[in-house]
Design a protein around this motif. Structure first.
Motif, short mmCIF file in Angstrom:
data_model
loop_
_atom_site.label_atom_id
_atom_site.label_comp_id
_atom_site.label_asym_id
_atom_site.label_seq_id
_atom_site.Cartn_x
_atom_site.Cartn_y
_atom_site.Cartn_z
N ARG A 154 9.75 -71.93 18.53
CA ARG A 154 8.50 -71.26 18.15
C ARG A 154 8.18 -71.56 16.68
O ARG A 154 8.94 -71.20 15.79
CB ARG A 154 8.53 -69.75 18.45
CG ARG A 154 9.73 -69.00 17.94
CD ARG A 154 9.71 -67.55 18.39
NE ARG A 154 8.50 -66.86 17.98
CZ ARG A 154 8.13 -65.68 18.44
NH1 ARG A 154 8.87 -65.04 19.33
NH2 ARG A 154 7.04 -65.11 18.02
N PRO A 155 7.01 -72.17 16.46
CA PRO A 155 6.67 -72.61 15.10
C PRO A 155 6.51 -71.47 14.11
O PRO A 155 6.70 -71.67 12.91
CB PRO A 155 5.35 -73.35 15.29
CG PRO A 155 5.01 -73.31 16.73
CD PRO A 155 6.04 -72.56 17.47
N ASP A 156 6.15 -70.28 14.59
CA ASP A 156 5.91 -69.17 13.65
C ASP A 156 7.19 -68.64 13.01
O ASP A 156 7.16 -68.01 11.96
CB ASP A 156 5.17 -68.02 14.36
CG ASP A 156 6.03 -67.37 15.44
OD1 ASP A 156 6.73 -68.11 16.18
OD2 ASP A 156 6.02 -66.13 15.55
N ALA A 157 8.33 -68.92 13.64
CA ALA A 157 9.58 -68.29 13.18
C ALA A 157 10.00 -68.73 11.77
O ALA A 157 10.67 -67.99 11.06
CB ALA A 157 10.70 -68.56 14.17
N ALA A 158 9.59 -69.94 11.39
CA ALA A 158 9.96 -70.42 10.05
C ALA A 158 9.42 -69.49 8.97
O ALA A 158 9.98 -69.39 7.88
CB ALA A 158 9.44 -71.84 9.85
N LYS A 159 8.31 -68.79 9.28
CA LYS A 159 7.69 -67.92 8.27
C LYS A 159 8.22 -66.48 8.33
O LYS A 159 7.77 -65.62 7.59
CB LYS A 159 6.17 -67.93 8.45
CG LYS A 159 5.55 -69.27 8.19
CD LYS A 159 4.03 -69.17 8.05
CE LYS A 159 3.37 -70.52 8.12
NZ LYS A 159 3.29 -71.08 9.49
N TRP A 160 9.14 -66.21 9.24
CA TRP A 160 9.69 -64.86 9.31
C TRP A 160 10.47 -64.52 8.04
O TRP A 160 11.01 -65.42 7.39
CB TRP A 160 10.64 -64.74 10.51
CG TRP A 160 9.97 -64.71 11.85
CD1 TRP A 160 8.64 -64.80 12.10
CD2 TRP A 160 10.62 -64.61 13.12
NE1 TRP A 160 8.42 -64.76 13.47
CE2 TRP A 160 9.62 -64.63 14.10
CE3 TRP A 160 11.95 -64.48 13.54
CZ2 TRP A 160 9.88 -64.54 15.47
CZ3 TRP A 160 12.24 -64.40 14.88
CH2 TRP A 160 11.21 -64.42 15.84
N PRO A 161 10.55 -63.24 7.72
CA PRO A 161 11.32 -62.85 6.52
C PRO A 161 12.83 -62.82 6.79
O PRO A 161 13.46 -61.77 6.76
CB PRO A 161 10.76 -61.44 6.22
CG PRO A 161 10.36 -60.91 7.55
CD PRO A 161 9.91 -62.09 8.37
N TRP A 162 13.42 -63.99 7.03
CA TRP A 162 14.84 -64.09 7.40
C TRP A 162 15.72 -63.48 6.32
O TRP A 162 15.48 -63.68 5.13
CB TRP A 162 15.23 -65.56 7.61
CG TRP A 162 14.53 -66.18 8.77
CD1 TRP A 162 13.36 -66.89 8.74
CD2 TRP A 162 14.92 -66.14 10.15
NE1 TRP A 162 13.02 -67.30 10.02
CE2 TRP A 162 13.96 -66.86 10.89
CE3 TRP A 162 16.01 -65.57 10.83
CZ2 TRP A 162 14.04 -67.01 12.28
CZ3 TRP A 162 16.09 -65.73 12.20
CH2 TRP A 162 15.12 -66.44 12.91
N GLU A 163 16.75 -62.79 6.74
CA GLU A 163 17.64 -62.15 5.78
C GLU A 163 18.98 -61.90 6.48
O GLU A 163 19.00 -61.54 7.65
CB GLU A 163 17.01 -60.80 5.36
CG GLU A 163 17.68 -60.16 4.17
CD GLU A 163 16.92 -58.90 3.71
OE1 GLU A 163 15.77 -58.67 4.14
OE2 GLU A 163 17.52 -58.14 2.93
N VAL A 164 20.08 -62.14 5.77
CA VAL A 164 21.38 -61.86 6.38
C VAL A 164 22.30 -61.20 5.35
O VAL A 164 22.26 -61.52 4.17
CB VAL A 164 22.03 -63.15 6.96
CG1 VAL A 164 22.31 -64.19 5.89
CG2 VAL A 164 23.31 -62.81 7.74
N HIS A 165 23.06 -60.23 5.82
CA HIS A 165 24.05 -59.55 4.98
C HIS A 165 25.37 -59.44 5.72
O HIS A 165 25.40 -59.40 6.95
CB HIS A 165 23.58 -58.15 4.61
CG HIS A 165 22.41 -58.15 3.67
ND1 HIS A 165 22.53 -58.47 2.33
CD2 HIS A 165 21.10 -57.91 3.88
CE1 HIS A 165 21.33 -58.42 1.76
NE2 HIS A 165 20.44 -58.09 2.67
N VAL A 166 26.45 -59.41 4.94
CA VAL A 166 27.78 -59.20 5.52
C VAL A 166 28.14 -57.73 5.29
O VAL A 166 28.14 -57.25 4.16
CB VAL A 166 28.83 -60.12 4.86
CG1 VAL A 166 30.22 -59.84 5.44
CG2 VAL A 166 28.44 -61.59 5.07
#
Ligand SMILES: [Zn+2]
Length: 276
Positions: free
Chosen positions: A91-103
């Motif tokens: 899905r092309p829109d996913a690149a613009k999602w506010p991706w974030e990861v924490h441990v």
């Protein structure tokens, strides 16, 4: 005429239930193409997820359980940053999602990705499974796939159907039909509710493709799962109880990791050329 009547009736039912049928992702090489029924919009779910995620991470921070080990955090972030660009295949829109990861410092062998790309990996998964980078990419690819397919939105849609059905009793007893906000529902399906076998299989298949395209050996999904099964003896990971039966799952992962091997090989080839 009859067909038209049926069509109109089906449309009316769908409208009454506030449902729409959507395709959240394109098939990719693994060919996941199931249509999904949604009773709530992506925007609502994503906004709810972002709110819930901020609160949860702030809470973890307060308890000094957030990103304690800088090297560990960097390792996870590196893997995620290679996987995220591959989401464009689905899905092309996913690149613009506010991706974030924490441990997060929790002993459970777990990781998750909320709608719109809000992720967490628990230290229990890293410390107990000792995953290789390929295996960690298999975990994160799987979790990212749940988000791409909007499985939480689908689960919430199903829950809303059930809640509408009990709405009359709820009204009688003065219980609000949707007493909890959508953010709480997202947190609830992420942390507590088991995913269906269909959802797990879709996430497995899309996950191996994401990993392969990012240059991670897709077979690592199989070795990771075997590690999880071994661990299952004394401390069953949360996943084991809710996921498809181990044998059929491993067989499926083997089939699909083999199918995406050419993607892995060409990713490896191009990364060798660019010296990554
Ligand atoms: Zn899953």
């Amino acid at each position: 005429m009859r067909a038209l009547t049926i069509f109109l009736t089906a449309g009316a039912v769908a409208l009454a239930a506030g449902c729409q049928t959507v395709e959240t992702t394109k098939g990719g090489t693994v060919g996941v193409d199931r249509q999904q029924r949604m009773a709530v919009s992506s925007e609502e779910v994503n906004a709810g997820a972002q709110k819930a995620y901020s609160q949860m991470m702030a809470e973890a921070q307060k308890k000094n359980a957030l990103d304690r080990d800088a090297a560990q955090v960097q390792r996870v972030k590196n893997i995620v940053s290679r996987l995220v660009p591959q989401t464009a295949t689905f899905r092309p829109d996913a690149a613009k999602w506010p991706w974030e990861v924490h441990v997060v410092s929790l002993d459970d062998v777990n990781a998750w990705c909320m709608p719109a790309g809000k992720m967490a990996v628990y230290t229990g998964l890293i410390n107990k499974l000792h995953p290789s980078d390929d295996e960690l990419a298999a975990v994160m690819g799987h979790e990212i796939a749940h988000a791409l397919r909007e499985h939480s939105r689908e689960q919430i849609s199903q829950q809303m159907g059930t809640q509408a059905a009990i709405g009359i009793a709820g009204a009688l007893f003065g219980v609000g039909e949707l007493g909890q906000g959508i953010g709480n529902m997202v947190a609830d399906v992420t942390l507590n509710k088991p995913k269906s076998r269909t959802h797990e299989t879709e996430a497995d298949r899309i996950g191996v493709e994401l990993a392969a395209r990012a240059g991670y050996d897709p077979h690592a999904a199989v070795s990771l799962w075997e590690k999880m099964m071994k661990l299952g003896g004394s401390q069953p990971p949360q996943w084991l109880s809710t996921h498809p039966s181990n044998e059929s799952r491993i067989a499926d992962l083997k089939t699909y990791s083999e199918r995406v091997m050419p993607l892995y090989q060409s990713a490896k080839g191009s990364s060798a050329a660019t010296g990554r």
